[in-house]
Design an enzyme around this catalytic site. Structure first.
Site, PDB file in Angstrom:
ATOM      1  N   HIS A  92      43.800  97.434  22.543  1.00  0.00           N
ATOM      2  CA  HIS A  92      42.658  96.655  23.022  1.00  0.00           C
ATOM      3  C   HIS A  92      41.405  96.908  22.219  1.00  0.00           C
ATOM      4  CE1 HIS A  92      39.685  94.440  25.053  1.00  0.00           C
ATOM      5  NE2 HIS A  92      39.122  95.667  25.754  1.00  0.00           N
TER       6      HIS A  92
ATOM      7  N   ASN B 276      34.652  92.898  21.374  1.00  0.00           N
ATOM      8  CA  ASN B 276      35.687  92.916  22.682  1.00  0.00           C
ATOM      9  C   ASN B 276      35.651  91.622  23.055  1.00  0.00           C
ATOM     10  OD1 ASN B 276      36.862  93.395  24.957  1.00  0.00           O
ATOM     11  ND2 ASN B 276      35.622  95.058  25.622  1.00  0.00           N
TER      12      ASN B 276
ATOM     13  N   CYS C  28      41.079  92.923  30.327  1.00  0.00           N
ATOM     14  CA  CYS C  28      41.208  93.365  29.047  1.00  0.00           C
ATOM     15  C   CYS C  28      42.717  93.741  28.859  1.00  0.00           C
ATOM     16  CB  CYS C  28      40.280  94.513  28.442  1.00  0.00           C
ATOM     17  SG  CYS C  28      38.464  93.914  28.695  1.00  0.00           S
TER      18      CYS C  28
HETATM   19  O1  UT7 Z   1      36.858  95.917  27.473  1.00  0.00           O
HETATM   20  C1  UT7 Z   1      37.011  97.018  28.616  1.00  0.00           C
HETATM   21  C2  UT7 Z   1      36.728  98.321  28.003  1.00  0.00           C
HETATM   22  N1  UT7 Z   1      35.674  98.597  27.858  1.00  0.00           N
HETATM   23  C3  UT7 Z   1      35.022  99.483  26.967  1.00  0.00           C
HETATM   24  O2  UT7 Z   1      36.155 100.149  26.475  1.00  0.00           O
HETATM   25  C4  UT7 Z   1      33.834 100.261  26.927  1.00  0.00           C
HETATM   26  C5  UT7 Z   1      33.794 101.680  27.105  1.00  0.00           C
HETATM   27  N2  UT7 Z   1      32.431 102.302  26.864  1.00  0.00           N
HETATM   28  C6  UT7 Z   1      31.565 102.355  25.543  1.00  0.00           C
HETATM   29  O3  UT7 Z   1      32.527 101.846  24.587  1.00  0.00           O
HETATM   30  C7  UT7 Z   1      30.655 103.059  25.348  1.00  0.00           C
HETATM   31  O4  UT7 Z   1      30.312 103.793  26.619  1.00  0.00           O
HETATM   32  C8  UT7 Z   1      29.302 102.167  25.059  1.00  0.00           C
HETATM   33  C9  UT7 Z   1      29.367 101.661  23.772  1.00  0.00           C
HETATM   34  C10 UT7 Z   1      29.240 100.926  26.030  1.00  0.00           C
HETATM   35  C11 UT7 Z   1      28.008 103.194  25.220  1.00  0.00           C
HETATM   36  O5  UT7 Z   1      28.151 104.113  24.569  1.00  0.00           O
HETATM   37  P1  UT7 Z   1      27.479 105.503  24.766  1.00  0.00           P
HETATM   38  O6  UT7 Z   1      27.683 106.630  23.521  1.00  0.00           O
HETATM   39  O7  UT7 Z   1      28.354 105.904  26.192  1.00  0.00           O
HETATM   40  O8  UT7 Z   1      26.138 105.399  25.145  1.00  0.00           O
HETATM   41  P2  UT7 Z   1      25.330 105.788  26.267  1.00  0.00           P
HETATM   42  O9  UT7 Z   1      25.662 104.768  27.575  1.00  0.00           O
HETATM   43  O10 UT7 Z   1      25.567 107.217  26.798  1.00  0.00           O
HETATM   44  O11 UT7 Z   1      23.969 105.413  26.043  1.00  0.00           O
HETATM   45  C12 UT7 Z   1      23.132 106.246  25.025  1.00  0.00           C
HETATM   46  C13 UT7 Z   1      22.043 105.875  24.716  1.00  0.00           C
HETATM   47  C14 UT7 Z   1      20.922 105.419  25.897  1.00  0.00           C
HETATM   48  O12 UT7 Z   1      19.593 105.781  25.781  1.00  0.00           O
HETATM   49  P3  UT7 Z   1      19.045 107.238  26.269  1.00  0.00           P
HETATM   50  O13 UT7 Z   1      19.290 107.200  27.885  1.00  0.00           O
HETATM   51  O14 UT7 Z   1      20.032 108.333  25.743  1.00  0.00           O
HETATM   52  O15 UT7 Z   1      17.708 107.236  26.172  1.00  0.00           O
HETATM   53  C15 UT7 Z   1      21.199 103.958  26.077  1.00  0.00           C
HETATM   54  O16 UT7 Z   1      19.962 103.606  26.939  1.00  0.00           O
HETATM   55  O17 UT7 Z   1      22.008 104.484  23.974  1.00  0.00           O
HETATM   56  C16 UT7 Z   1      20.936 103.628  24.556  1.00  0.00           C
HETATM   57  N3  UT7 Z   1      21.889 102.410  24.363  1.00  0.00           N
HETATM   58  C17 UT7 Z   1      21.274 101.612  23.331  1.00  0.00           C
HETATM   59  N4  UT7 Z   1      20.457 101.647  22.436  1.00  0.00           N
HETATM   60  C18 UT7 Z   1      20.379 100.568  21.569  1.00  0.00           C
HETATM   61  C19 UT7 Z   1      22.624 101.749  25.194  1.00  0.00           C
HETATM   62  N5  UT7 Z   1      22.900 100.361  24.574  1.00  0.00           N
HETATM   63  C20 UT7 Z   1      22.058 100.206  23.552  1.00  0.00           C
HETATM   64  C21 UT7 Z   1      21.886  99.051  22.590  1.00  0.00           C
HETATM   65  N6  UT7 Z   1      21.185  99.913  21.471  1.00  0.00           N
HETATM   66  N7  UT7 Z   1      22.734  98.161  22.449  1.00  0.00           N
END
Ligand code: UT7
Length: 325
Positions: A252, A282, A119
């Protein structure tokens, strides 16, 4: 006389197939995976993304973006003497996507190569092109970010497959008596390979290992917000500028929360931040030039504006480019 490198035209390309979050909900449900528009919008800011059809490659999206950039710059393809393509989704293992793109643009002879910095790829590519132009090795370069990340997505992994999209952005970067690019700043730390990677590789006629994208989203998030502030400040310091000199921040486009956090740390209001992640998702190396081109065509970024581009991604890699547009 000092020689600088200046952007003289921008272009971009998105494949016609547009999937909203509602479309993703249906696509994932067919595989027994649950997601929702609310979750995706709240956690990422993404509302839609574009996916290529079968048979369309990064070089096809790149070629369209380059044609637009050449037209905007008033440059003929035959005048181009350097092509750099930033991509992590090349058409082939080799030759480079830049070589395939060169042929699609109907030119030959000039040096062409790909940059692989995920990225941050466009920031790396622009930095290399700037150096080659300032030292006199090139005069008119096409610098491109082009990706077909839909090919790497695991549609049973809701934590990654809703985040990415396909697209391309390009600029014509040319020698100029006036800046242009004011400062560049690039970095990497390979110890973070495991938190964002596609671990598979080709061996003996087969793909060994998993060829789909893996990401520890929270680890990436934490690293991203720190390094984006550092690299922005480093680029500003190298140019003898401060945040107050920045007309537009084009980060980005990965997650609106990362962009808001970076803007806050740099004390920049969100109306100085170009946001396209809502419509494109992204698009990895394509996201910054895509956002730049959209902002130029929307009349946001204008000639003479001071623009701070910054990226972060797999590797880990990160960096920034400060420029007068
Ligand atoms: O391009 C390279 C750079 N990449 C990035 O910058 C990505 C950086 N990271 C992020 O943008 C975020 O960490 C994410 C968007 C990937 C995830 O967001 P988050 O607020 O960190 O969520 P999380 O991983 O803590 O997940 C929270 C909950 C989980 O459920 P439980 O364990 O709390 O029950 C996940 O299973 O959200 C759940 N979850 C979803 N629910 C519905 C994860 N993905 C989804 C989804 N739909 N698509």
């Amino acid at each position: 006389m000092t020689r600088f490198a200046r952007i003289s035209g921008t272009g971009s390309s998105l494949p016609p197939q547009r999937l909203t979050n509602a479309d993703m909900v249906v696509r994932l449900a067919a595989r027994g995976v649950q997601t929702s528009d609310d979750w995706i919008v709240e956690r990422t800011g993404i509302r839609a993304r574009h996916f290529v059809s079968d048979g369309v490659f990064a070089s096809d999206l790149a070629a369209e973006a380059c044609r637009q950039a050449l037209e905007a710059s008033g440059t003929k393809a035959s005048e181009i003497d350097l092509i750099i393509v930033a991509t992590s989704t090349p058409d082939m293992v080799f030759p480079s996507t830049a070589a395939i793109l060169q042929h699609k643009l109907g030119i030959a002879g000039c040096p062409v190569f790909d940059v692989q910095a995920v990225c941050s790829g466009f920031i790396y590519a622009l930095t290399v092109a700037d150096s080659l132009i300032r030292t006199g090795s090139a005069s008119k370069a096409l610098v491109v970010g082009a990706e077909v990340f839909s090919r790497l997505l695991d549609f049973t992994d809701r934590t990654t497959c809703v985040l990415f999209g396909d697209g391309a952005g390009a600029v014509v970067l040319e020698a100029s008596d006036t800046p242009g690019i004011l400062a560049t700043d690039i970095h990497a730390d390979g110890k973070h390979t495991g938190i964002l990677c596609v671990p598979g590789h080709v061996s003996g006629g087969a793909v060994l290992g998993d060829p789909l994208l893996k990401m520890d989203g929270q680890a990436v998030f934490r690293l991203a917000v720190g390094v984006l502030e550092d690299t922005a400040r480093a680029a500003l310091a190298k140019a003898g500028k401060t945040e107050a000199d920045v007309d537009w921040l084009i980060p980005h486009q990965a997650n609106i929360r990362i962009m808001q956090s970076t803007a806050k740390k740099l004390k920049l209001p969100m109306d100085k931040v170009v946001v396209t992640v809502d419509q494109h998702g992204n698009t990895s190396a394509a996201s910054i030039p895509l956002a730049l081109d959209h902002a130029v065509r929307a009349g946001q970024v204008r000639k003479g504006d001071t623009v701070l581009l910054e990226g972060v991604g797999g590797g880990f890699t990160w960096g920034a480019v400060l420029l007068d547009f």
